[in-house]
Design an enzyme around this catalytic site. Sequence first.
Site, PDB file in Angstrom:
ATOM      1  N   SER A 145       0.851  -1.195   0.000  1.00  0.00           N
ATOM      2  CA  SER A 145       0.000   0.000   0.000  1.00  0.00           C
ATOM      3  C   SER A 145       0.883   1.240   0.000  1.00  0.00           C
ATOM      4  CB  SER A 145      -0.855  -0.032   1.274  1.00  0.00           C
ATOM      5  OG  SER A 145      -1.473   1.209   1.517  1.00  0.00           O
ATOM      6  N   TYR A 158      -3.571  -0.562   9.961  1.00  0.00           N
ATOM      7  CA  TYR A 158      -3.382  -0.813   8.524  1.00  0.00           C
ATOM      8  C   TYR A 158      -1.978  -0.378   8.099  1.00  0.00           C
ATOM      9  CZ  TYR A 158      -4.588  -0.827   3.511  1.00  0.00           C
ATOM     10  OH  TYR A 158      -4.622  -1.061   2.152  1.00  0.00           O
TER      11      TYR A 158
HETATM   12  P1  NAP Z   1     -11.757  -4.997  -1.355  1.00  0.00           P
HETATM   13  O1  NAP Z   1     -12.647  -5.018  -2.539  1.00  0.00           O
HETATM   14  O2  NAP Z   1     -12.318  -4.642  -0.028  1.00  0.00           O
HETATM   15  O3  NAP Z   1     -10.983  -6.366  -1.293  1.00  0.00           O
HETATM   16  C1  NAP Z   1     -10.563  -6.972  -0.098  1.00  0.00           C
HETATM   17  C2  NAP Z   1     -10.742  -8.452  -0.257  1.00  0.00           C
HETATM   18  O4  NAP Z   1     -10.310  -9.115   0.945  1.00  0.00           O
HETATM   19  C3  NAP Z   1     -12.204  -8.831  -0.457  1.00  0.00           C
HETATM   20  O5  NAP Z   1     -12.269  -9.876  -1.386  1.00  0.00           O
HETATM   21  C4  NAP Z   1     -12.604  -9.286   0.926  1.00  0.00           C
HETATM   22  O6  NAP Z   1     -13.686 -10.163   0.963  1.00  0.00           O
HETATM   23  C5  NAP Z   1     -11.331 -10.018   1.310  1.00  0.00           C
HETATM   24  N1  NAP Z   1     -11.379 -10.336   2.731  1.00  0.00           N
HETATM   25  C6  NAP Z   1     -11.372  -9.474   3.765  1.00  0.00           C
HETATM   26  N2  NAP Z   1     -11.464 -10.161   4.929  1.00  0.00           N
HETATM   27  C7  NAP Z   1     -11.530 -11.486   4.594  1.00  0.00           C
HETATM   28  C8  NAP Z   1     -11.638 -12.681   5.323  1.00  0.00           C
HETATM   29  N3  NAP Z   1     -11.689 -12.685   6.678  1.00  0.00           N
HETATM   30  N4  NAP Z   1     -11.694 -13.855   4.657  1.00  0.00           N
HETATM   31  C9  NAP Z   1     -11.665 -13.877   3.305  1.00  0.00           C
HETATM   32  N5  NAP Z   1     -11.556 -12.773   2.551  1.00  0.00           N
HETATM   33  C10 NAP Z   1     -11.475 -11.593   3.187  1.00  0.00           C
HETATM   34  O7  NAP Z   1     -10.621  -3.922  -1.593  1.00  0.00           O
HETATM   35  P2  NAP Z   1      -9.353  -3.949  -2.566  1.00  0.00           P
HETATM   36  O8  NAP Z   1      -8.970  -2.539  -2.732  1.00  0.00           O
HETATM   37  O9  NAP Z   1      -9.600  -4.789  -3.745  1.00  0.00           O
HETATM   38  O10 NAP Z   1      -8.265  -4.610  -1.613  1.00  0.00           O
HETATM   39  C11 NAP Z   1      -7.378  -5.631  -2.056  1.00  0.00           C
HETATM   40  C12 NAP Z   1      -6.023  -5.416  -1.411  1.00  0.00           C
HETATM   41  O11 NAP Z   1      -5.473  -4.195  -1.896  1.00  0.00           O
HETATM   42  C13 NAP Z   1      -6.056  -5.291   0.106  1.00  0.00           C
HETATM   43  O12 NAP Z   1      -4.952  -5.941   0.675  1.00  0.00           O
HETATM   44  C14 NAP Z   1      -5.952  -3.790   0.323  1.00  0.00           C
HETATM   45  O13 NAP Z   1      -5.417  -3.464   1.574  1.00  0.00           O
HETATM   46  C15 NAP Z   1      -5.018  -3.437  -0.801  1.00  0.00           C
HETATM   47  N6  NAP Z   1      -4.983  -2.037  -1.184  1.00  0.00           N
HETATM   48  C16 NAP Z   1      -6.083  -1.402  -1.658  1.00  0.00           C
HETATM   49  C17 NAP Z   1      -5.969  -0.063  -2.009  1.00  0.00           C
HETATM   50  C18 NAP Z   1      -7.149   0.738  -2.520  1.00  0.00           C
HETATM   51  O14 NAP Z   1      -7.016   1.951  -2.672  1.00  0.00           O
HETATM   52  N7  NAP Z   1      -8.262   0.124  -2.818  1.00  0.00           N
HETATM   53  C19 NAP Z   1      -4.778   0.610  -1.878  1.00  0.00           C
HETATM   54  C20 NAP Z   1      -3.671  -0.082  -1.395  1.00  0.00           C
HETATM   55  C21 NAP Z   1      -3.789  -1.405  -1.063  1.00  0.00           C
HETATM   56  P3  NAP Z   1     -15.179  -9.617   1.366  1.00  0.00           P
HETATM   57  O15 NAP Z   1     -15.700  -8.984   0.121  1.00  0.00           O
HETATM   58  O16 NAP Z   1     -15.883 -10.848   1.793  1.00  0.00           O
HETATM   59  O17 NAP Z   1     -14.999  -8.629   2.490  1.00  0.00           O
END
Ligand code: NAP
Length: 253
Positions: A145, A158
């Site tokens: 991140s 985080y």
């Molecule tokens: P997201 O759509 O919220 O994706 C997060 C994923 O993790 C979802 O599939 C969620 O499933 C899953 N998850 C969370 N808790 C879980 C659990 N206990 N068991 C199984 N699955 C679980 O957001 P995203 O942006 O795509 O995030 C993906 C990664 O990118 C994360 O590591 C996040 O920190 C990182 N990231 C995102 C950004 C951004 O700006 N979006 C920036 C930097 C890094 P559910 O749908 O069931 O909750």
Amino acid sequence: MILDMFSLEHKTAVVTGANTGLGQGFCIAFAQAGATVIGVARRSMQETREKVESVGGAFKEIIVDLSSPDAISVIMEQCEKLCDRVDILVNNAGIIHREDAKDVSEADWDKVILLNERLVFFLSQAMANRYFLPNRSGKIINIASMLSFQGGIRVPAYAASKSAVMGITKALANEWAPYQVNVNAIAPGYMATNNTTNLRSDAQRSEAILERIPAGRWGTPDDIMGAGIYLASKASDYVNGFTLAVDGGWLAR
Ligand code: NAP
């Protein structure tokens, strides 16, 4: 030919958090590059399956709550049934908890650290011991991140966990590079996914973030696909322990 280096034909990729957002993006990209994709999520991955199959890819799934104590053993057992070998692991699943640092409870701190940090290390360890080290081949992509580099605001757990992801990436790369196992990370910038829904609905914060992104827009899952293919493929065989920012220039500013 040079593009053959980016092919994932005959590879199997495991992607956590595959039902939505960036995880879904990695699944679609890997399928387009020829890989069989095993998605891991705690609920239905129907939308991801449909998108992967619509580009002619093969999608298999493991349903498990990644916060449960037996998550890793469930994933490893299921992989035995679903494939002969795993070649690529994307540690993508992650959660964010927004609260003033002075109010964060131990329980909320632990939830974030368990999924974003502890699972990244121990799932990588399990995959490496079972597949990557004995096969002398493997690709691990951790999702870091901007808060691997910065402190952020109201997200201390985080920021701690994502800083740890960058450290874990370097530590594992040092030990496993001699076995042709590449461990790298992608640090997405501000992407329009569920992770940032609250941020984007806060007009002031949203405007302040957007103003600071040189590219002038939020990122999308499509934006991380190229970096994903690169780090999953032969094209990155001499890249070890690096965290690649895909951030529209955020860190450069
Ligand atoms: P997201 O759509 O919220 O994706 C997060 C994923 O993790 C979802 O599939 C969620 O499933 C899953 N998850 C969370 N808790 C879980 C659990 N206990 N068991 C199984 N699955 C679980 O957001 P995203 O942006 O795509 O995030 C993906 C990664 O990118 C994360 O590591 C996040 O920190 C990182 N990231 C995102 C950004 C951004 O700006 N979006 C920036 C930097 C890094 P559910 O749908 O069931 O909750």
